[in-house]
Design an enzyme around this catalytic site. Structure first.
Site, PDB file in Angstrom:
ATOM      1  N   ARG A   1       0.802  -1.227   0.000  1.00 24.35           N
ATOM      2  CA  ARG A   1       0.000   0.000   0.000  1.00 24.35           C
ATOM      3  C   ARG A   1       0.838   1.283   0.000  1.00 24.35           C
ATOM      4  NH1 ARG A   1      -1.906   4.192   0.170  1.00 24.35           N
ATOM      5  NH2 ARG A   1      -4.029   4.880   0.686  1.00 24.35           N
ATOM      6  N   LYS A   2       2.061   1.174   0.500  1.00 24.76           N
ATOM      7  CA  LYS A   2       2.971   2.334   0.546  1.00 24.76           C
ATOM      8  C   LYS A   2       2.301   3.561   1.176  1.00 24.76           C
ATOM      9  CE  LYS A   2       5.820   0.973  -3.432  1.00 24.76           C
ATOM     10  NZ  LYS A   2       5.012  -0.115  -4.070  1.00 24.76           N
TER      11      LYS A   2
END
EC number: 4.1.1.23
Length: 265
Positions: free
Chosen positions: A93-94
Site C-alpha cells: 500500500r505504501k
C-alpha cells in the site's frame, strides 16, 4: 555485516510474532520467494495465486488495481488460498500520510487492509507518527499479528529514496521493534549491533530481463541475496510474456533458496 544465520535461528530469537511466523513458513517451504501479482481481475488474480502458491512464502498485492474487487469475492478466497498453500499476504500500500489518516486508510474504507493483510508498508516521509498510526489500527482491528515494512530503497531508476532519506527511514524503524519487521530495500540495512534483525525484501529481481522500459531495473537473485536480501520479490518474471507460472515459480524458488544456503555457509 550481512547475517549468516538460518531462518530457523532468526525465528527463534525474533521479537515480532509476525516475523517468527514468516521465517517459519520460509523454512517449511524452502522458499524466500514473494510473488507480486498485479493483474486487473479477481479471477486471474486468484488463479495465479493458486498456481504459484506452492512455491512462495508470500504474495504481494496491489489490491486497488483489481477492477472487480469485493471483500467476499476477492479477499475471502485469497485467505483460503493462503491457508491451503501456507503463505502470508503483503499488501503493497505504501502509506505516506500523517498518523491519523493512515490509521483510517489501513483499517477502514473499501479495502479494510488491516483485517486481512499480514504485512503492509509505508514511506518515512511524514515521520515516525506513521508507524504509531498504523500500529494502533492493527491493534484495534485484529488479534492476529501484523507487521510493517519501511520503504528504505526502491528499485526504480532515479529513485529519491537514497542517502539521508534512507538513513532517516532506518531511524524511524528503530522506534518500534515488534511492529516494524524490516524494509523494502536493495541491501542489508544494518542494526545488528543494536539488537535489530530486520527482514529485507527486495523488488526488481529477475533471472532474465534487465528492465521494463518504464524505469524498473532488475538485479540477479544471487546478487541481491548475497547483499542481504531475505525475500526476493518477483512479478512479471513469474507470469509475464507467456511464461508458465508453475515452471517459473519453481525456478525462482530454487534460485532464491540456493542463494540463501550459500549465504549461510
Amino acid at each position: 555485516m550481512v547475517t549468516t544465520l538460518s531462518y530457523t535461528q532468526r525465528a527463534e530469537a525474533h521479537p515480532s510474532p509476525l516475523a517468527k511466523r514468516l521465517f517459519t513458513v520460509m523454512e517449511q517451504k524452502k522458499s524466500n520467494l514473494c510473488a507480486s501479482i498485479d493483474v486487473k481481475t479477481t479471477d486471474e488474480f486468484l488463479s495465479l495465486v493458486d498456481t504459484l502458491g506452492p512455491y512462495i512464502c508470500l504474495v504481494k498485492t496491489h489490491i486497488d488495481i483489481i477492477d472487480d474487487f469485493s471483500f467476499e469475492g476477492t479477499i475471502v478466497p485469497l485467505k483460503k488460498l493462503a491457508e491451503k498453500h501456507n503463505f502470508l499476504i503483503f499488501e503493497d500500500r505504501k502509506f505516506a500520510d500523517i498518523g491519523k489518516t493512515v490509521k483510517n486508510q489501513y483499517a477502514s474504507g473499501v479495502f479494510k487492509i488491516a483485517q486481512w493483510s499480514d504485512i503492509t508498508n509505508a514511506h518515512g516521509v511524514t515521520g515516525a507518527g506513521i508507524v504509531k498510526g498504523l500500529k494502533e489500527a492493527a491493534q484495534e482491528t485484529t488479534d492476529e499479528p501484523r507487521g510493517l515494512l519501511m520503504l528504505a530503497e526502491l528499485s526504480s531508476k532515479g529513485s529519491l529514496a537514497t542517502g539521508e532519506y534512507t538513513k532517516q527511514t532506518v531511524d524511524i524503524a528503530k522506534t518500534d521493534k515488534d511492529f516494524v519487521i524490516g524494509f523494502i530495500a536493495q541491501r542489508d540495512m544494518g542494526g545488528h549491533d543494536e539488537g535489530f534483525d530486520w527482514l529485507i525484501m527486495t523488488p526488481g529481481v529477475g533471472l532474465d530481463d534487465k528492465g521494463d522500459g518504464l524505469g524498473q531495473q532488475y538485479r540477479g537473485v544471487d546478487e541481491v541475496v548475497a547483499g542481504g536480501s531475505d525475500i526476493i520479490i518477483v512479478g512479471r518474471g513469474l507470469f509475464g510474456k507467456g511464461r508458465d507460472p508453475a515452471v517459473e515459480g519453481e525456478r525462482y524458488r530454487s534460485a532464491g533458496w540456493n542463494a540463501y544456503l550459500k549465504r549461510c555457509q
